[in-house]
Design an enzyme around this catalytic site. Structure first.
Site, short mmCIF file in Angstrom:
data_model
loop_
_atom_site.label_atom_id
_atom_site.label_comp_id
_atom_site.label_asym_id
_atom_site.label_seq_id
_atom_site.Cartn_x
_atom_site.Cartn_y
_atom_site.Cartn_z
N ARG A 46 10.55 -1.76 -5.40
CA ARG A 46 9.19 -2.13 -5.81
C ARG A 46 8.73 -1.15 -6.86
O ARG A 46 9.41 -0.16 -7.15
CB ARG A 46 8.23 -2.20 -4.62
CG ARG A 46 8.45 -1.31 -3.45
CD ARG A 46 8.26 0.14 -3.70
NE ARG A 46 6.96 0.42 -4.32
CZ ARG A 46 6.70 1.48 -5.06
NH1 ARG A 46 7.64 2.39 -5.31
NH2 ARG A 46 5.50 1.68 -5.58
N ALA A 48 6.58 -1.72 -10.76
CA ALA A 48 6.81 -2.64 -11.89
C ALA A 48 8.04 -2.29 -12.73
O ALA A 48 8.89 -3.16 -12.96
CB ALA A 48 5.55 -2.71 -12.75
N ASP A 239 0.71 -2.66 -12.98
CA ASP A 239 1.69 -3.74 -12.94
C ASP A 239 1.50 -4.71 -14.11
O ASP A 239 2.44 -5.40 -14.50
CB ASP A 239 1.58 -4.49 -11.61
CG ASP A 239 2.16 -3.67 -10.47
OD1 ASP A 239 3.31 -3.91 -10.10
OD2 ASP A 239 1.47 -2.76 -9.98
N ASN A 249 -3.31 -3.36 -10.68
CA ASN A 249 -2.52 -2.36 -9.95
C ASN A 249 -2.70 -2.64 -8.46
O ASN A 249 -3.41 -3.55 -8.05
CB ASN A 249 -2.97 -0.94 -10.32
CG ASN A 249 -1.99 0.12 -9.86
OD1 ASN A 249 -0.79 0.01 -10.10
ND2 ASN A 249 -2.47 1.14 -9.17
#
Length: 355
Positions: A46, A48, A239, A249
């Site tokens: 995980r 981005a 993100d 985010n």
């Protein structure tokens, strides 16, 4: 040294299972794009930038599988795009996922006339470049961002935007690492980041592992610490960032930004240019992923809420640009007039030749 969460060795993509940290450091091996898609969807990996790297390796595995078949070029490209679409469907918010896959697809089309095995080898090399470039980008981001921090102070961060979320070094935590390497006395307060506990499980683990002073707090304690004057700056990752500077985010980021503004504390966002999505005018167009209600009602196997209770579990929120003091990228820092400044940063030559 900050950990690298993804390793490519002997044709195998190895990823640390971040769901098990900090209790267990388990590395899992991946050899095909379907398994990598599942690893992204279930949050083995995980963050981005790390999601984009994993997807690139998934695309490389897809190319290798297709190269072993006797397919016409057009059909091979068609199936490659389909497999990339499957990877892209795993998580909707982080734009780095789509950026990395688009880069792999562009190369696949540009080199489609090569012999199949050479075509696949080129895509494998491209995935490795995406991985290697990410750490260089993060280190450059750290150099730009550390200049915004005082010689001494306490930084609050939310979620995990460190080495575990990237190809190494980190985005928000990369700024902190760079400041410490520059001789600044920086300590960190980490929000626990419910409901997936990325701050408690991951940020605290990697900072403690690197000998960086970190204090863990519950999410609802941040305002109290700000009120006491114990927070000097906030740094988070992202993100997706829209053209006007709105920032998606991890859920809870918006609340922290509101608190920071109320207390006159700078709120910084550190993200590579691959996170900036100029196709979206503002944050209202950013898709927000909703996740399994069990993440809220349970902690592991321990039930925390009554059975059958209604749950709403958005994984991200959007912080308006007006609450953001600066956006730190690998090629410079944007402030205030984000629509103009982000476009200008995106037009600059890439840090790495293929970015």
């Amino acid at each position: 040294m900050a950990i690298k969460p993804i390793l490519f060795e002997d044709g195998i993509c190895r990823m640390i299972d971040q769901r098990l940290l900090p209790a267990e450091e388990l590395w899992r091996d991946y050899r095909d794009d379907g398994a990598i898609a599942e690893a992204i969807r279930t949050m083995v990996v995980r963050g981005a930038p790390a999601i984009g790297i994993a997807a690139a390796y998934g695309a490389a595995f897809a190319a290798a599988a297709l190269a072993s078949q006797s397919l016409p070029v057009a059909e091979r490209l068609h199936q490659f795009r389909q497999r990339c679409q499957h990877l892209a469907a795993t998580r909707p918010t982080a734009v780095n996922l789509f950026w990395a896959l688009a880069r792999m697809e562009r190369l696949a089309e540009a080199t489609s006339a090569l012999a199949p095995l050479d075509w696949a080898a080129g895509l494998r090399q491209e995935a490795c470049r995406i991985d290697a470039e990410d750490e260089l980008i993060n280190r450059a981001m750290g150099r730009h961002g550390q200049a915004l921090l005082s010689q001494q102070g306490t930084v609050l961060t939310h979620c995990n935007a460190g080495a575990l979320a990237t190809g190494g070094y980190g985005t928000a935590l990369g700024v902190i690492r760079a400041a410490i390497e520059a001789g600044k006395q920086i300590d960190v307060v980490a929000d626990e980041t419910r409901p997936f506990w990325q701050g408690a499980r991951l940020t605290a683990w990697e900072l403690q592992r690197d000998g960086i002073d970190v204090t863990l707090i519950c999410d609802n304690m941040a305002g109290y610490l700000m009120q006491q004057g114990r927070i000097d700056a906030v740094i988070v990752g992202a993100d997706r960032i829209s053209a006007n500077g709105d920032v998606a985010n991890k859920i809870g980021t918006y609340s922290v930004a509101v608190l920071a503004q109320a207390h006159g504390i700078p709120f910084y966002v550190a993200a590579p240019r691959s996170t900036i999505d100029l196709s979206l005018a503002d944050g209202s167009a950013i898709p927000i992923e909703e996740r399994d209600p069990r993440e809220v009602t349970h902690c592991g196997n321990q039930q925390l809420a009554p059975a059958g209770v209604a749950v709403y579990n958005p994984a991200f929120d959007v912080t308006p640009a007006r609450l953001v003091s600066a956006i730190i990228t690998e090629v410079g820092v944007a402030r205030a007039d984000y629509r103009t400044q982000l476009a200008e940063l995106m037009a600059r030559p890439p840090l790495c030749g293929h970015v």
